[in-house]
Scaffold this motif. Sequence first.
Motif, PDB file in Angstrom:
ATOM      1  N   ASP A  11      -7.916 -10.791   1.402  1.00 35.53           N
ATOM      2  CA  ASP A  11      -8.965 -10.911   2.137  1.00 35.53           C
ATOM      3  C   ASP A  11     -10.025 -12.000   1.491  1.00 35.53           C
ATOM      4  N   GLY A  96       2.768  -6.584   2.903  1.00 38.04           N
ATOM      5  CA  GLY A  96       1.811  -6.264   4.168  1.00 38.04           C
ATOM      6  C   GLY A  96       2.667  -5.803   5.523  1.00 38.04           C
ATOM      7  N   GLU A  97       3.293  -6.786   5.791  1.00 34.50           N
ATOM      8  CA  GLU A  97       4.172  -6.546   6.914  1.00 34.50           C
ATOM      9  C   GLU A  97       5.019  -5.370   7.010  1.00 34.50           C
ATOM     10  N   CYS A  98       5.685  -5.099   5.875  1.00 30.05           N
ATOM     11  CA  CYS A  98       6.501  -3.941   5.669  1.00 30.05           C
ATOM     12  C   CYS A  98       5.637  -2.612   5.595  1.00 30.05           C
ATOM     13  N   GLN A  99       4.342  -2.766   5.231  1.00 27.90           N
ATOM     14  CA  GLN A  99       3.700  -1.538   5.056  1.00 27.90           C
ATOM     15  C   GLN A  99       3.163  -1.164   6.581  1.00 27.90           C
ATOM     16  N   SER A 100       2.928  -2.223   7.261  1.00 30.79           N
ATOM     17  CA  SER A 100       2.333  -1.948   8.434  1.00 30.79           C
ATOM     18  C   SER A 100       3.353  -1.696   9.452  1.00 30.79           C
ATOM     19  N   ARG A 101       4.737  -2.102   9.195  1.00 28.17           N
ATOM     20  CA  ARG A 101       5.819  -1.628  10.180  1.00 28.17           C
ATOM     21  C   ARG A 101       6.030   0.035   9.859  1.00 28.17           C
ATOM     22  N   GLN A 103       3.973   2.141   8.695  1.00 30.24           N
ATOM     23  CA  GLN A 103       3.136   3.049   9.209  1.00 30.24           C
ATOM     24  C   GLN A 103       3.259   2.885  10.859  1.00 30.24           C
ATOM     25  N   ARG A 104       3.524   2.070  11.517  1.00 29.41           N
ATOM     26  CA  ARG A 104       3.786   2.202  12.985  1.00 29.41           C
ATOM     27  C   ARG A 104       4.884   2.833  13.170  1.00 29.41           C
ATOM     28  N   GLN A 105       5.804   2.854  12.372  1.00 24.28           N
ATOM     29  CA  GLN A 105       7.249   3.648  12.709  1.00 24.28           C
ATOM     30  C   GLN A 105       6.729   5.132  12.423  1.00 24.28           C
ATOM     31  N   SER A 107       4.070   6.718  12.849  1.00 29.45           N
ATOM     32  CA  SER A 107       3.005   6.758  14.099  1.00 29.45           C
ATOM     33  C   SER A 107       3.934   7.117  15.437  1.00 29.45           C
ATOM     34  N   PRO A 113       0.121   9.376   8.627  1.00 29.85           N
ATOM     35  CA  PRO A 113       0.145   8.124   7.837  1.00 29.85           C
ATOM     36  C   PRO A 113       0.331   8.383   6.366  1.00 29.85           C
TER      37      PRO A 113
END
Length: 152
Positions: A11, A96-101, A103-105, A107, A113
């Motif tokens: 950040d 970060g992309e793996c963690q977002s993916r 979480q999306r999966q 969901s 989550p």
Amino acid sequence: MFEDNDISGVDHKKRSGFQKLIADIEQSLIDMVAAPEQPRLERNCSEGAQIIGTSQRNGVLLAFVKDNEIDATAAAGRLVAGFMSSMAHHEIVVRGECQSRAQRQRSEQGRAPKGVRPIDYATNDHVIQDEAIAWRSRRTIWHSLEALRSGR
């Protein structure tokens, strides 16, 4: 010693210890920087470019416990430092992309989550009906109050 524990590079928060290190290098108060590893010294690409450039201009050696020394005054040293900096940033982005993916999966599968148990979900991904009803009621009241405040 300069310390910036627990400050993420993702950040781009200001790291007072890092900024003091840069200032001391520029004032020729330091001729070598030692760190556990390069990603711990620089937390993002802009800091990488800053430490490499500042070290180059002031003849500072970068030494790492887990890696080799980097002579920022030599072209090969700057090449290695730049490559390692880019790799560290790449790892942060991929994680970060793996963690977002993930979480999306979760969901999309209707699962809770990861992390702190969200309101109205049990740890086994089942909905806790009493909490779900209470949460929906709170949300409805909140939206009603917002509508009244805004005059809608």
